[in-house]
Design a protein around this motif. Structure first.
Motif, PDB file in Angstrom:
ATOM      1  N   LEU A  92       0.872  -1.127   0.007  1.00 20.40           N
ATOM      2  CA  LEU A  92       0.165  -0.195   0.001  1.00 20.40           C
ATOM      3  C   LEU A  92       0.972   1.247  -0.057  1.00 20.40           C
ATOM      4  N   GLN A  95       0.840   6.472   2.519  1.00 23.92           N
ATOM      5  CA  GLN A  95      -0.178   7.746   2.872  1.00 23.92           C
ATOM      6  C   GLN A  95      -1.625   6.802   3.087  1.00 23.92           C
ATOM      7  N   GLU A  96      -1.676   5.796   2.640  1.00 24.37           N
ATOM      8  CA  GLU A  96      -2.840   4.771   2.696  1.00 24.37           C
ATOM      9  C   GLU A  96      -2.931   3.971   3.843  1.00 24.37           C
ATOM     10  N   GLU A  98      -2.779   3.939   7.943  1.00 26.26           N
ATOM     11  CA  GLU A  98      -2.916   4.427   9.209  1.00 26.26           C
ATOM     12  C   GLU A  98      -1.753   4.224  10.182  1.00 26.26           C
ATOM     13  N   SER A 135      -9.413   2.020  -5.093  1.00 24.47           N
ATOM     14  CA  SER A 135     -10.404   2.161  -4.465  1.00 24.47           C
ATOM     15  C   SER A 135     -11.611   1.856  -5.480  1.00 24.47           C
ATOM     16  N   ARG A 139      -9.161   5.522  -7.215  1.00 23.83           N
ATOM     17  CA  ARG A 139      -7.926   6.127  -6.594  1.00 23.83           C
ATOM     18  C   ARG A 139      -7.147   5.087  -6.227  1.00 23.83           C
ATOM     19  N   GLN A 140      -5.785   5.259  -6.709  1.00 18.49           N
ATOM     20  CA  GLN A 140      -4.837   4.267  -6.481  1.00 18.49           C
ATOM     21  C   GLN A 140      -4.409   4.205  -5.037  1.00 18.49           C
ATOM     22  N   LEU A 141      -4.234   2.806  -4.444  1.00 19.13           N
ATOM     23  CA  LEU A 141      -4.083   2.560  -3.039  1.00 19.13           C
ATOM     24  C   LEU A 141      -2.879   1.853  -2.987  1.00 19.13           C
ATOM     25  N   THR A 173      -9.706  -2.539   1.295  1.00 20.47           N
ATOM     26  CA  THR A 173      -8.838  -1.425   1.991  1.00 20.47           C
ATOM     27  C   THR A 173      -9.714  -0.077   1.897  1.00 20.47           C
ATOM     28  N   GLY A 174     -10.558   0.201   0.917  1.00 19.92           N
ATOM     29  CA  GLY A 174     -11.246   1.446   0.683  1.00 19.92           C
ATOM     30  C   GLY A 174     -12.261   1.476   1.959  1.00 19.92           C
ATOM     31  N   GLN A 177     -10.657   2.017   5.456  1.00 21.54           N
ATOM     32  CA  GLN A 177     -10.516   3.329   5.434  1.00 21.54           C
ATOM     33  C   GLN A 177     -11.539   4.172   5.793  1.00 21.54           C
ATOM     34  N   THR A 181     -12.235   6.731   9.090  1.00 19.47           N
ATOM     35  CA  THR A 181     -12.573   8.036   8.818  1.00 19.47           C
ATOM     36  C   THR A 181     -13.767   8.455   9.571  1.00 19.47           C
TER      37      THR A 181
END
Length: 222
Positions: A92, A95-96, A98, A135, A139-141, A173-174, A177, A181
């Protein structure tokens, strides 16, 4: 002779079943064709069952708040079991992840910067390939890196399964996340309400039930 024995051994490992059956077709004619068609149906059904099983494992893991790293490793292991000899690894973007420490992105991540599959190794001596992990919004994860046991071209079934595993890894993953959030926003909201000097009430419009009352509102209402 020796070649037939080698073919049978390869068939037993499951890595070149269709190739072996095509050889059988050339020898046994119609009966071999029927056997080949049956094998393709079974292979397709096995791939479908693998993805369904992996999806159920991911949903259960998300519900139980299992660590993302553990879930992705489980997905990679499922893929390795379905394609003996291959090795699969999820990477990953920093920045993806935590609470990740600053670090250089894995080389596999730059290979799929355009969110398309990329081969690794020399053109005539491939060592594997890299599937993009994205995602649901594109968006590339990260990336799914697949290593081949020998220098050879990946087989269609391996590519197809790898793509599906990468897609499932992106969705997992999405989702995790998004849950993280939401938890952070909920904690921020609760802290803001607790510290606010103004009274805040949140009332259910249908039942007129008070859902949220901060300390200031409770003091005002007695």
């Amino acid at each position: 002779g020796i070649e037939a024995a080698a073919l049978m051994q390869d068939a037993a490992s499951g890595s070149r079943l269709i190739t072996v059956l095509e050889f059988i077709c050339s020898v046994f004619g119609v009966a071999g064709v029927a056997l080949l068609q049956r094998a393709r149906v079974l292979r397709s059904r096995a791939a479908r069952d693998l993805i369904l099983d992996a999806r159920q494992i991911m949903l259960a893991g998300i519900a139980s708040k299992a660590p993302l790293e553990s879930l992705l490793r489980t997905l990679a292991t499922k893929y390795e079991q379905a394609a003996p000899g291959l090795r699969a690894y999820f990477h990953l973007l920093p920045q993806e992840v935590e609470n990740s420490q600053p670090s250089e992105p894995h080389p596999a991540l730059s290979a799929v910067a355009n969110s398309k599959r990329a081969m690794s190794g020399e053109q005539n001596r491939p060592t594997g390939w890299i599937e993009p992990v994205v995602s649901s919004t594109g968006r590339q994860l990260g990336a799914l890196e697949v290593l081949l046991p020998t220098h050879r071209r990946p087989r269609p079934r391996e590519l197809e399964l790898g793509e599906q595993i990468a897609q499932l890894g992106g969705l997992t993953t999405g989702r995790i996340q998004a849950d993280q959030t939401l938890e952070r926003l909920q904690a921020l909201l609760n802290a803001t309400l607790e510290e606010s000097l103004a009274g805040v009430l949140v009332v259910d419009a249908a039942t007129h039930t008070i859902r949220i009352a901060n300390p200031a509102a409770r003091r005002l209402l007695g």
